[in-house]
Design a protein around this motif. Structure first.
Motif, PDB file in Angstrom:
ATOM      1  N   LEU A 106       0.832  -1.193   0.000  1.00 30.68           N
ATOM      2  CA  LEU A 106       0.000   0.000   0.000  1.00 30.68           C
ATOM      3  C   LEU A 106       0.876   1.256   0.000  1.00 30.68           C
ATOM      4  O   LEU A 106       0.585   2.231  -0.707  1.00 30.68           O
ATOM      5  N   ALA A 107       1.964   1.236   0.776  1.00 32.76           N
ATOM      6  CA  ALA A 107       2.893   2.362   0.783  1.00 32.76           C
ATOM      7  C   ALA A 107       3.536   2.539  -0.591  1.00 32.76           C
ATOM      8  O   ALA A 107       3.706   3.671  -1.073  1.00 32.76           O
ATOM      9  N   LEU A 108       3.887   1.425  -1.222  1.00 37.44           N
ATOM     10  CA  LEU A 108       4.489   1.501  -2.546  1.00 37.44           C
ATOM     11  C   LEU A 108       3.514   2.089  -3.557  1.00 37.44           C
ATOM     12  O   LEU A 108       3.899   2.930  -4.389  1.00 37.44           O
ATOM     13  N   CYS A 109       2.264   1.676  -3.493  1.00 34.26           N
ATOM     14  CA  CYS A 109       1.260   2.225  -4.411  1.00 34.26           C
ATOM     15  C   CYS A 109       1.063   3.718  -4.176  1.00 34.26           C
ATOM     16  O   CYS A 109       0.877   4.492  -5.128  1.00 34.26           O
ATOM     17  N   GLY A 110       1.103   4.151  -2.905  1.00 35.37           N
ATOM     18  CA  GLY A 110       0.960   5.572  -2.621  1.00 35.37           C
ATOM     19  C   GLY A 110       2.107   6.389  -3.199  1.00 35.37           C
ATOM     20  O   GLY A 110       1.892   7.448  -3.812  1.00 35.37           O
ATOM     21  N   VAL A 111       3.324   5.910  -3.015  1.00 33.88           N
ATOM     22  CA  VAL A 111       4.489   6.615  -3.552  1.00 33.88           C
ATOM     23  C   VAL A 111       4.448   6.658  -5.073  1.00 33.88           C
ATOM     24  O   VAL A 111       4.727   7.699  -5.698  1.00 33.88           O
ATOM     25  N   LEU A 112       4.082   5.548  -5.697  1.00 30.73           N
ATOM     26  CA  LEU A 112       3.996   5.511  -7.150  1.00 30.73           C
ATOM     27  C   LEU A 112       2.877   6.404  -7.669  1.00 30.73           C
ATOM     28  O   LEU A 112       2.981   6.960  -8.768  1.00 30.73           O
ATOM     29  N   THR A 113       1.815   6.559  -6.892  1.00 29.66           N
ATOM     30  CA  THR A 113       0.730   7.440  -7.309  1.00 29.66           C
ATOM     31  C   THR A 113       1.188   8.887  -7.354  1.00 29.66           C
ATOM     32  O   THR A 113       0.946   9.606  -8.336  1.00 29.66           O
TER      33      THR A 113
ATOM     34  N   GLY B  56      -1.198  15.226  -6.319  1.00 30.12           N
ATOM     35  CA  GLY B  56      -0.773  13.828  -6.278  1.00 30.12           C
ATOM     36  C   GLY B  56      -0.362  13.397  -4.885  1.00 30.12           C
ATOM     37  O   GLY B  56      -0.654  12.267  -4.459  1.00 30.12           O
ATOM     38  N   LEU B  57       0.304  14.271  -4.145  1.00 28.17           N
ATOM     39  CA  LEU B  57       0.667  13.956  -2.757  1.00 28.17           C
ATOM     40  C   LEU B  57      -0.569  13.787  -1.893  1.00 28.17           C
ATOM     41  O   LEU B  57      -0.632  12.893  -1.032  1.00 28.17           O
ATOM     42  N   PHE B  58      -1.559  14.642  -2.100  1.00 29.11           N
ATOM     43  CA  PHE B  58      -2.793  14.520  -1.308  1.00 29.11           C
ATOM     44  C   PHE B  58      -3.511  13.214  -1.605  1.00 29.11           C
ATOM     45  O   PHE B  58      -3.950  12.499  -0.690  1.00 29.11           O
ATOM     46  N   PHE B  59      -3.634  12.854  -2.883  1.00 29.24           N
ATOM     47  CA  PHE B  59      -4.306  11.613  -3.241  1.00 29.24           C
ATOM     48  C   PHE B  59      -3.531  10.400  -2.757  1.00 29.24           C
ATOM     49  O   PHE B  59      -4.120   9.402  -2.321  1.00 29.24           O
ATOM     50  N   ALA B  60      -2.202  10.461  -2.821  1.00 30.95           N
ATOM     51  CA  ALA B  60      -1.395   9.350  -2.323  1.00 30.95           C
ATOM     52  C   ALA B  60      -1.579   9.174  -0.824  1.00 30.95           C
ATOM     53  O   ALA B  60      -1.614   8.044  -0.319  1.00 30.95           O
ATOM     54  N   THR B  61      -1.712  10.275  -0.107  1.00 31.68           N
ATOM     55  CA  THR B  61      -1.949  10.191   1.341  1.00 31.68           C
ATOM     56  C   THR B  61      -3.280   9.517   1.638  1.00 31.68           C
ATOM     57  O   THR B  61      -3.385   8.700   2.563  1.00 31.68           O
ATOM     58  N   LEU B  62      -4.303   9.819   0.857  1.00 25.46           N
ATOM     59  CA  LEU B  62      -5.599   9.180   1.067  1.00 25.46           C
ATOM     60  C   LEU B  62      -5.526   7.676   0.824  1.00 25.46           C
ATOM     61  O   LEU B  62      -6.232   6.900   1.473  1.00 25.46           O
ATOM     62  N   ILE B  63      -4.691   7.261  -0.110  1.00 24.88           N
ATOM     63  CA  ILE B  63      -4.561   5.834  -0.392  1.00 24.88           C
ATOM     64  C   ILE B  63      -3.901   5.099   0.767  1.00 24.88           C
ATOM     65  O   ILE B  63      -4.287   3.981   1.115  1.00 24.88           O
ATOM     66  N   VAL B  64      -2.931   5.735   1.406  1.00 25.28           N
ATOM     67  CA  VAL B  64      -2.115   5.051   2.410  1.00 25.28           C
ATOM     68  C   VAL B  64      -2.779   5.032   3.785  1.00 25.28           C
ATOM     69  O   VAL B  64      -2.723   4.022   4.491  1.00 25.28           O
ATOM     70  N   ILE B  65      -3.424   6.119   4.181  1.00 22.98           N
ATOM     71  CA  ILE B  65      -3.934   6.212   5.546  1.00 22.98           C
ATOM     72  C   ILE B  65      -5.260   5.482   5.688  1.00 22.98           C
ATOM     73  O   ILE B  65      -5.913   5.129   4.692  1.00 22.98           O
ATOM     74  N   SER B  66      -5.661   5.268   6.924  1.00 20.61           N
ATOM     75  CA  SER B  66      -6.976   4.705   7.219  1.00 20.61           C
ATOM     76  C   SER B  66      -8.039   5.787   7.091  1.00 20.61           C
ATOM     77  O   SER B  66      -7.777   6.979   7.311  1.00 20.61           O
ATOM     78  N   ARG B  67      -9.255   5.375   6.732  1.00 16.63           N
ATOM     79  CA  ARG B  67     -10.303   6.356   6.499  1.00 16.63           C
ATOM     80  C   ARG B  67     -10.680   7.110   7.761  1.00 16.63           C
ATOM     81  O   ARG B  67     -11.278   8.191   7.679  1.00 16.63           O
ATOM     82  N   ARG B  68     -10.364   6.609   8.928  1.00 16.54           N
ATOM     83  CA  ARG B  68     -10.688   7.333  10.154  1.00 16.54           C
ATOM     84  C   ARG B  68      -9.863   8.616  10.307  1.00 16.54           C
ATOM     85  O   ARG B  68     -10.193   9.478  11.120  1.00 16.54           O
TER      86      ARG B  68
END
Length: 367
Positions: free
Chosen positions: A104-111, A207-219
């Motif tokens: 998941l971290a890798l996908c966020g960085v690549l995003t 892109g950084l904002f969207f990557a952060t949403l991918i990595v963190i929990s929705r809470r």
């Protein structure tokens, strides 16, 4: 406890089918976002009225160079460097590792990195801006016409006066006009303003904002949105305010970053790291307030932008048109950024990440 074989097969089929459906929906959303980039390009870059509006907005930004807002916007954009972007990627990767979500971290960085690379690639692939309206090329035409008319008048005067050098004057006039028209033709072939769509700074910030949403929990969506989104949205507004980019460049960058973010989620869904959770559809009070605030900001800023756009068309002076276009472009840039962020949040709110990939076997442990 294990499910019976038939029930296990049904459960496995349903899981694979839901992942496939989620992936297809995310890919379809990314395709729509990319199509939006080309629509913005065609309307703002390939039409005369689109170029006139954006050129007026840039001229309005130059009018405000002595103001504090221009200096603040320029200062903020200068902070978006390769070093700060790399540090942000490290933070995103660290959050994923702390959650024990390596892929998941890798996908966020690549995003985040993919948004920047996609912006750079598209900026190099799209054709240069065509020349419309009164510009440098028009001035060259006018100068060429004036020079040719002057030489023709001199030749006509020489003929009327019976000057023996009349033939030489006519010959010089024709040669001068021919040289001028050749110069104009060369300018037509070579004068092409470079393409600036999409904005790399805006794509990196979103892109950084969207990557952060991918990595963190929705809470943590509310807190992260309050901390990260203002800076990401300000990047798009600042590029217009500081005369760095046109409005279409920032809107296209928002859409491109959204497309890359949706593709990142599609990859994550395909490998089973996120799953749709209809039970999470009921958001908390903080999340509902956040969505309402984003909707309000996007609506109000877009309405303000359209109001200034109407004033731009109704203004009678050049300074009035440029000032109205300047504020209209900034308001519309803010509305586009918040709208793109709201779309990504709307997708992520119904997803939840899982710790590991689902096992490939058909027998599934009972919850």
């Amino acid at each position: 406890m294990l499910y019976p074989e038939a029930l296990a097969v049904d459960r496995h089929t349903a899981t694979v089918g839901s992942r496939r459906d989620l992936r297809n929906r995310l890919v379809a959303g990314a395709v729509v976002a990319v199509a939006g980039v080309f629509v913005v390009y065609l309307l703002a870059v390939r039409t005369r009225w689109g170029q006139d509006f954006e050129n007026a907005a840039l001229a309005g930004a130059r009018q405000h160079r002595s103001g504090s807002w221009y200096e603040d916007a320029d200062r903020w954009l200068n902070r978006l460097t390769a070093e700060s972007f790399g540090a942000s990627l490290v933070v995103i990767a660290a959050v994923g590792l702390l959650r024990r979500r390596l892929l998941l971290a890798l996908c966020g960085v690549l995003t985040a990195g993919g948004a920047v690379l996609a912006a750079r690639f598209m900026k190099g692939v799209l054709p240069s801006r065509p020349v419309f309206g009164a510009d440098a090329l028009g001035a060259i035409h006018a100068a060429g016409g004036a020079v040719g008319a002057g030489h023709a008048a001199n030749a006509a005067s020489a003929v009327a006066a019976g000057n023996p050098a009349a033939n030489a004057a006519v010959h010089n006039a024709v040669a001068s006009v021919a040289a001028t028209m050749a110069h104009v033709a060369l300018a037509q072939a070579t004068y092409q303003p470079p393409n600036t769509l999409p904005s790399g700074h805006t794509a990196a910030a979103m892109g950084l904002f969207f990557a952060t949403l991918i990595v963190i929990s929705r809470r943590w969506y509310v807190l992260v949105t309050l901390l990260v989104l203002p800076g990401a949205a300000l990047a798009g507004v600042a590029t217009v305010a500081a005369d760095w980019h046109r409005l279409s460049d920032t809107v296209a960058a928002d859409l491109l970053a959204l497309a890359v973010g949706l593709l990142g989620l599609a990859v994550v869904a395909q490998i089973g790291l996120v799953r749709p959770e209809p039970s999470l559809g009921r958001s908390s009070l903080g999340q509902r307030l956040l969505y309402a605030a984003l909707l309000s900001i996007a609506t109000v800023s877009s309405a303000v932008g359209l109001a200034f756009f109407a004033r731009y068309h109704s203004a009678t002076s050049a300074l009035g048109r440029e000032d109205a276009a300047y504020w209209s472009a900034q308001a519309l840039a803010l509305g586009a950024a918040v709208t793109a962020a709201g779309m990504m949040l709307a997708v992520c709110r119904n997803l939840e990440s899982v710790g590991t990939r689902p096992p490939p076997r058909l027998t599934i442990q009972a919850p």
